[in-house]
Enzyme design. Structure first.
Site, mmCIF file in Angstrom:
data_model
loop_
_atom_site.group_PDB
_atom_site.id
_atom_site.type_symbol
_atom_site.label_atom_id
_atom_site.label_comp_id
_atom_site.label_asym_id
_atom_site.label_seq_id
_atom_site.Cartn_x
_atom_site.Cartn_y
_atom_site.Cartn_z
ATOM 1 C CE1 TYR A 65 -3.171 -2.459 5.498
ATOM 2 C CE2 TYR A 65 -3.381 -0.117 5.522
ATOM 3 C CZ TYR A 65 -3.366 -0.981 4.405
ATOM 4 O OH TYR A 65 -3.637 -1.542 3.448
ATOM 5 C CB THR A 111 -0.988 -0.245 0.930
ATOM 6 O OG1 THR A 111 -1.565 1.883 1.550
ATOM 7 C CG2 THR A 111 -0.262 -0.532 2.291
ATOM 8 C CG ASP A 112 -1.143 4.926 -0.802
ATOM 9 O OD1 ASP A 112 -1.711 3.928 0.053
ATOM 10 O OD2 ASP A 112 -1.414 6.010 -1.667
ATOM 11 C CD GLU A 113 -3.537 3.590 4.813
ATOM 12 O OE1 GLU A 113 -2.592 3.687 6.400
ATOM 13 O OE2 GLU A 113 -4.059 3.819 4.080
HETATM 14 N N1 LIG Z 1 -8.780 -0.747 -0.142
HETATM 15 C C1 LIG Z 1 -7.544 -0.364 -0.963
HETATM 16 O O1 LIG Z 1 -7.882 0.926 -0.666
HETATM 17 C C2 LIG Z 1 -6.424 -1.088 -0.449
HETATM 18 C C3 LIG Z 1 -5.109 0.052 -1.355
HETATM 19 C C4 LIG Z 1 -3.911 -0.531 -1.166
HETATM 20 C C5 LIG Z 1 -3.424 -1.330 -0.799
HETATM 21 N N2 LIG Z 1 -4.596 -2.585 -0.573
HETATM 22 C C6 LIG Z 1 -4.044 -4.057 -0.024
HETATM 23 O O2 LIG Z 1 -4.980 -4.259 -0.968
HETATM 24 C C7 LIG Z 1 -5.140 -6.050 -0.268
HETATM 25 C C8 LIG Z 1 -6.966 -6.491 -0.625
HETATM 26 O O3 LIG Z 1 -7.426 -5.162 0.309
HETATM 27 P P1 LIG Z 1 -9.092 -5.132 0.715
HETATM 28 O O4 LIG Z 1 -8.624 -3.419 0.150
HETATM 29 O O5 LIG Z 1 -9.058 -5.959 -0.573
HETATM 30 O O6 LIG Z 1 -9.043 -5.465 1.383
HETATM 31 P P2 LIG Z 1 -10.317 -6.315 1.890
HETATM 32 O O7 LIG Z 1 -10.785 -6.357 4.269
HETATM 33 O O8 LIG Z 1 -11.604 -6.716 1.187
HETATM 34 O O9 LIG Z 1 -9.795 -8.350 1.344
HETATM 35 C C9 LIG Z 1 -9.416 -9.147 2.523
HETATM 36 C C10 LIG Z 1 -9.211 -10.605 1.837
HETATM 37 O O10 LIG Z 1 -8.142 -11.287 2.349
HETATM 38 C C11 LIG Z 1 -8.465 -12.812 3.546
HETATM 39 N N3 LIG Z 1 -7.578 -12.761 4.767
HETATM 40 C C12 LIG Z 1 -7.369 -11.620 5.610
HETATM 41 N N4 LIG Z 1 -7.323 -12.561 6.355
HETATM 42 C C13 LIG Z 1 -6.470 -13.531 5.904
HETATM 43 C C14 LIG Z 1 -5.342 -14.657 6.533
HETATM 44 N N5 LIG Z 1 -5.433 -14.139 7.881
HETATM 45 N N6 LIG Z 1 -5.763 -16.001 5.537
HETATM 46 C C15 LIG Z 1 -5.774 -15.316 4.233
HETATM 47 N N7 LIG Z 1 -7.103 -14.710 3.791
HETATM 48 C C16 LIG Z 1 -6.711 -13.478 4.530
HETATM 49 C C17 LIG Z 1 -9.971 -11.188 3.683
HETATM 50 O O11 LIG Z 1 -10.695 -12.613 3.929
HETATM 51 C C18 LIG Z 1 -10.912 -10.935 2.482
HETATM 52 O O12 LIG Z 1 -10.757 -11.503 1.563
HETATM 53 C C19 LIG Z 1 -4.435 -6.008 1.111
HETATM 54 O O13 LIG Z 1 -2.970 -6.836 1.115
HETATM 55 C C20 LIG Z 1 -4.607 -3.963 1.196
HETATM 56 O O14 LIG Z 1 -3.578 -3.406 2.517
HETATM 57 C C21 LIG Z 1 -5.671 -2.313 -0.649
#
Ligand SMILES: NC(=O)c1ccc[n+]([C@@H]2O[C@H](COP(=O)([O-])OP(=O)(O)OC[C@H]3O[C@@H](n4cnc5c(N)ncnc54)[C@H](O)[C@@H]3O)[C@@H](O)[C@H]2O)c1
Length: 317
Positions: A149, A125-127
């Site tokens: 996070y 993530t950018d964070e």
């Molecule tokens: N949503 C955003 O704005 C954003 C921005 C930048 C980066 N990201 C990164 O993108 C990725 C996905 O984000 P998202 O928004 O889809 O998140 P989300 O919370 O919607 O989905 C996360 C998924 O991971 C699964 N998960 C969580 N813990 C787990 C574990 N221990 N074992 C197996 N599966 C597990 C969950 O069941 C879920 O399906 C993350 O790594 C996040 O850091 C998200």
């Protein structure tokens, strides 16, 4: 030839979109979708994919090393999307963030190493760069996470770095801005605002709502990943960013406009986060050199997004 692909977090917001996009790109590959199914996931998001005989779903935890190893055997491409992703939750119970995001990523990398996976993508993530009030950061910027996070994600990025150096593993790290799109659990700004308003509840705004965020569509994000799979260099880091930022308050205002409700009457200001980065600024110059460009803008996509939540409220009951 990519014969077998493995994707973690596949039933979550980004993971489900990415799984669909990967399937459309690599029609003949076997795909294993791996997810623990936390509160943020929904198996319904991938139910159409699971109709395909080449696609298998495994309900399990990233921390379950043995299962990871088993399903990673003979994998050509592994993508780690799974995470605890909501910053606000990380202020309350941060240990699960370190377990899943840091130790979970370590388990994933170690299992990939043991199984000889030759191409790995880790979604960060950018964070991890922390707040940035100056020029846009490129991928060489030193990490400076400011909440539990982003710290758990930065720690994972460091482990990726060590695996690239120590074991010559081919792990590419991707750091994106905030992502918007359908299927996002209603806890983050856009999805929560829409969901609250549709349920006739007020939306809470941290502090005075003056923080700014760049927003990238999940479709543009997935295209970035495809470019990286096709053309990315082993061991590199790629930012994926949007050109336009919005004040938090402005986004909520746009949503009230689309839903035709009064803005001021439907928001409540609450105490700010313990630490709330004002803005994250990154550039995607490196990814653009691979041929990627942003195609969607948040303000143009909001009406469609509101319509989707209207029709799919039941998913979150
Ligand atoms: N949503 C955003 O704005 C954003 C921005 C930048 C980066 N990201 C990164 O993108 C990725 C996905 O984000 P998202 O928004 O889809 O998140 P989300 O919370 O919607 O989905 C996360 C998924 O991971 C699964 N998960 C969580 N813990 C787990 C574990 N221990 N074992 C197996 N599966 C597990 C969950 O069941 C879920 O399906 C993350 O790594 C996040 O850091 C998200």
């Amino acid at each position: 030839m990519i014969k077998k692909i493995f994707i973690t977090g596949a039933a979550g917001f980004i993971g489900s979109h990415l799984s669909e996009r990967i399937f459309s790109e690599f029609k003949n590959s076997k795909i294993v979708l791996y997810d623990k199914i936390t509160y943020a996931a929904n198996i319904k998001y991938i139910k159409n994919l699971l109709l395909n005989k080449n696609i298998k779903f495994v309900k399990n935890d990233l921390l379950n090393f043995k299962t990871l190893e088993k399903y990673l055997s003979n994998t050509d491409l592994a993508i780690n999307v799974a995470a605890e992703s909501h910053v606000d939750n990380s202020f309350g119970n941060s240990l699960i963030f370190t377990k899943t995001n840091t130790l979970g990523t370590h388990c994933f990398l170690e299992a990939c190493r043991k199984q000889g996976v030759n191409k790995i993508i880790h979604v960060s993530t950018d964070e991890v760069y922390g707040e940035n009030l100056g020029k846009h950061y490129n991928e060489k910027q030193i990490l400076n996470p400011t909440n539990p996070y982003s710290a758990s994600k930065a720690a994972a990025d460091m482990i990726v770095n060590s695996y690239n150096h120590s074991y010559n593993l081919n792990v590419i790290t991707v750091r994106a801005n905030n992502i918007f799109g359908i299927r996002q659990f209603p806890e983050k700004l856009i999805s929560k605002s829409i969901y609250s308003f549709l349920n006739k509840k007020k939306m809470t705004i941290h502090g005075n709502g003056s923080s700014k965020r760049y927003y990238l569509s999940v479709e543009d994000f997935c295209e970035g990943i495809i470019k990286i799979i096709r053309k990315g260099k082993p061991g590199e880091i790629y930012n994926i960013s949007s050109e336009k930022y919005y004040k938090i308050l402005k986004i909520v205002k746009l949503i009230t406009k689309h839903l035709q409700i009064d803005f001021k009457k439907n928001i409540i200001f609450i105490k700010d986060r313990p630490f709330n980065d004002k803005i994250y600024k990154i550039n995607s110059d490196k990814l653009k050199k691979l041929g990627w460009k942003q195609t969607k803008q948040l303000d143009e996509e909001l009406p469609k997004l509101c319509e989707w939540y209207k029709k799919n409220l039941i998913l979150f009951k």
